[in-house]
Design an enzyme around this catalytic site. Sequence first.
Site, mmCIF file in Angstrom:
data_model
loop_
_atom_site.group_PDB
_atom_site.id
_atom_site.type_symbol
_atom_site.label_atom_id
_atom_site.label_comp_id
_atom_site.label_asym_id
_atom_site.label_seq_id
_atom_site.Cartn_x
_atom_site.Cartn_y
_atom_site.Cartn_z
ATOM 1 N N CYS B 86 0.570 -0.880 -0.158
ATOM 2 C CA CYS B 86 0.052 -0.074 0.252
ATOM 3 C C CYS B 86 0.739 1.503 0.109
ATOM 4 O O CYS B 86 1.819 1.927 -1.257
ATOM 5 C CB CYS B 86 -0.626 0.108 0.942
ATOM 6 S SG CYS B 86 -2.369 0.813 1.188
ATOM 7 N N HIS B 194 -2.878 -5.383 0.909
ATOM 8 C CA HIS B 194 -2.978 -6.164 2.154
ATOM 9 C C HIS B 194 -2.420 -7.497 2.698
ATOM 10 O O HIS B 194 -3.405 -7.481 3.651
ATOM 11 C CB HIS B 194 -3.803 -5.164 3.464
ATOM 12 C CG HIS B 194 -3.408 -4.042 3.095
ATOM 13 N ND1 HIS B 194 -2.572 -2.944 4.130
ATOM 14 C CD2 HIS B 194 -4.053 -2.952 2.338
ATOM 15 C CE1 HIS B 194 -2.667 -1.874 3.882
ATOM 16 N NE2 HIS B 194 -3.490 -1.270 2.854
ATOM 17 N N GLU B 196 -0.140 -8.912 5.251
ATOM 18 C CA GLU B 196 -0.043 -8.623 6.507
ATOM 19 C C GLU B 196 -1.169 -8.400 7.251
ATOM 20 O O GLU B 196 -0.829 -8.642 7.693
ATOM 21 C CB GLU B 196 0.974 -7.875 6.641
ATOM 22 C CG GLU B 196 0.148 -6.066 7.269
ATOM 23 C CD GLU B 196 -0.337 -5.187 5.689
ATOM 24 O OE1 GLU B 196 -0.296 -5.924 4.805
ATOM 25 O OE2 GLU B 196 -1.063 -3.953 6.280
#
Lengths: 93, 224
Positions: B86, B194, B196
């Site tokens: 991002c 994302h 994560e």
Amino acid sequence: MAHVVVEVMPKPEILDPQGKAVAGALPRLGFTGFTGVRQGKRFELEIDGPATDEALASARKVAEEVLSNPVIEDVVSVHWAEQAGTADPAEAR
Amino acid sequence: MSRIGVITFPGSLDDRDAARAVRLAGAEPVRLWHASDSLAGVDAVVLPGGFSYGDYLRAGALSSFAPIMTSLVDAANAGLPVLGICNGFQILCETHLLAGAMIKNTQLTFVCTDQVLRVENTCTAWTHQYSEGEQITVPLKNQDGQFIADESTLDELEGEGRVVFRYVGNPNGSRRDIAGITNARGNVVGLMPHPEHAVEPGFGPSTDGLRFFSSALTATLAGA
């Protein structure tokens, strides 16, 4: 105090979503006769010292290396302004 | 144990989640600071998501001039695995480690959704544990997520197999549905979604993101 004005615009071939949204709003607000809007950025750099060619060249380097991203934007103008906020005398009238 | 660095910039949001993902993958997370020029000898680096410097000037622009980025660019050019997520992807584009740039989403709204991606390149340091053509679901959340580049750059990315992820259902107008790309060497990867946030059962839409970090772990072991 000398100021340099830097103007940065999205490249012509890049769709400008913000400008397009503004253009779409104008007819709804009764402003007809505008077929497009493109939105860019204007920076005013305060120069430490006199208004020399070197200072202008330095501002141009800042414009190209920091204030714009060459992938998406063009530096369209780097020029002296009379005063910050009022910029060109023509615009201040 | 492999040590994977996570850089915190002023306005990073997802640095702690990235560090957590690194730990869940079995590596040791090492917190790195933007104002230092030290990478602390880590084996790989993650640039996390967020809104560094409030996205002032351009998303990722001011962070690309941070002291640590000078060290990171040198290390990346020497082969260090680097992942930008991002805002981290935006920073990598601003440093020109990756091609292209991000502009506002075409609909001008913040997009927050569980996004399906198709994995297109499984030869990078961060994706070699995926299968080519595999579809994964991870969160996507941004305002300036529209990937753009000129046609010749897009052709070059496609021709060299450097498109790593494509959106299944384009959420933001990105050119050619591109969600993530890599550099010519394959050690630097950036993507807007994302991974994560999708590493642990019960949190996020899947655990599909974990293999980013375990891929890097084995890549660093192989390189050691």
